[in-house]
Design an enzyme around this catalytic site. Structure first.
Site, PDB file in Angstrom:
ATOM      1  N   GLY A  55       0.872  -1.183   0.000  1.00 23.18           N
ATOM      2  CA  GLY A  55       0.000   0.000   0.000  1.00 23.18           C
ATOM      3  C   GLY A  55       0.900   1.220   0.000  1.00 23.18           C
ATOM      4  O   GLY A  55       1.943   1.214   0.656  1.00 23.18           O
ATOM      5  N   ILE A  82       5.003  -1.316   2.969  1.00 25.50           N
ATOM      6  CA  ILE A  82       4.766   0.112   2.755  1.00 25.50           C
ATOM      7  C   ILE A  82       5.519   0.600   1.533  1.00 25.50           C
ATOM      8  O   ILE A  82       6.740   0.479   1.443  1.00 25.50           O
ATOM      9  CB  ILE A  82       5.167   0.910   4.011  1.00 25.50           C
ATOM     10  N   LYS A  83       4.709   1.130   0.595  1.00 26.16           N
ATOM     11  CA  LYS A  83       5.299   1.621  -0.645  1.00 26.16           C
ATOM     12  C   LYS A  83       5.585   3.103  -0.484  1.00 26.16           C
ATOM     13  O   LYS A  83       4.691   3.872  -0.132  1.00 26.16           O
ATOM     14  CB  LYS A  83       4.269   1.419  -1.757  1.00 26.16           C
ATOM     15  N   ILE A  84       6.830   3.481  -0.719  1.00 19.13           N
ATOM     16  CA  ILE A  84       7.186   4.897  -0.613  1.00 19.13           C
ATOM     17  C   ILE A  84       7.799   5.353  -1.941  1.00 19.13           C
ATOM     18  O   ILE A  84       8.336   4.544  -2.692  1.00 19.13           O
ATOM     19  CB  ILE A  84       8.153   5.172   0.570  1.00 19.13           C
TER      20      ILE A  84
END
Ligand code: E4P
Length: 183
Positions: A55, A82-84
């Protein structure tokens, strides 16, 4: 090569879950489903509890915002990744968030050098945008293969996700690269 599904559509995830190794999403994909990001991510994580589910943080233009958003998203489920963003703020966030124990997917990367930096900083996944890079005149296959060589040579643990695939021909080409995952 592993296969992930790049969607927030629960029906599609249920339909294909026996064939896939993970799910990726982003705020635009959530918008296409008219879904609120947090509850939908929770529902996806519950649907495929043994698979990694990416996400993406919403704020990309400040290190503090990225970290704050990431910490909130991490509480959604144990299998959340966690997509950054792979911009300067996201690159700086990698070490901070890894020290806090989060699993990270650094996204929107196009070149070998970008993939290498994110991997060297400790990202679990580095996402190469295959067709967007092609649109910018890059040879995505070469960029991916060089990044894989760098990761192996340096004993790094990052897996390369290939995203932004638009046609069957792109998928066929991407399947024969040294990337680890297609989404
Ligand atoms: C991958 O993780 C991305 O969500 C996606 O593939 C982006 O692709 P696009 O170029 O179609 O936006």
């Amino acid at each position: 090569m592993k296969l992930y599904l790049d969607t927030a559509n629960l029906e599609a995830i249920v339909k294909y879950k026996a064939l896939i190794d993970g799910v990726t999403s982003n705020p635009a994909i959530m918008g296409m489903e008219r879904a609120l990001q947090e509850p939908r991510l929770k529902a996806i994580c519950d649907t495929v509890p043994t698979l990694p589910v990416s996400g993406e943080v919403v704020y990309a233009n400040s290190l503090e915002q990225i970290c704050e958003d990431a910490r909130k998203m991490a509480s959604v489920a144990p299998n959340i990744i966690i997509k950054i963003p792979g911009n300067i703020h996201g690159m700086k966030a990698i070490r901070i968030l890894k020290r806090e124990g989060y699993k990270l997917n650094v996204t929107g990367l196009m070149t070998f050098k970008q993939l290498a930096l994110a991997a060297q900083q400790g990202a679990d996944y580095v996402s190469q945008f295959f067709c967007r890079a092609k649109d910018a005149g890059l040879d995505s296959v070469r960029e991916i293969n060089k990044a894989k060589e760098f990761i192996l040579q340096n004993g790094l643990k990052s897996q390369i996700i290939i995203g932004s695939l638009r046609t069957i021909a792109d998928v066929e080409t991407a399947l024969l690269t040294r990337g680890d995952i297609l989404t």
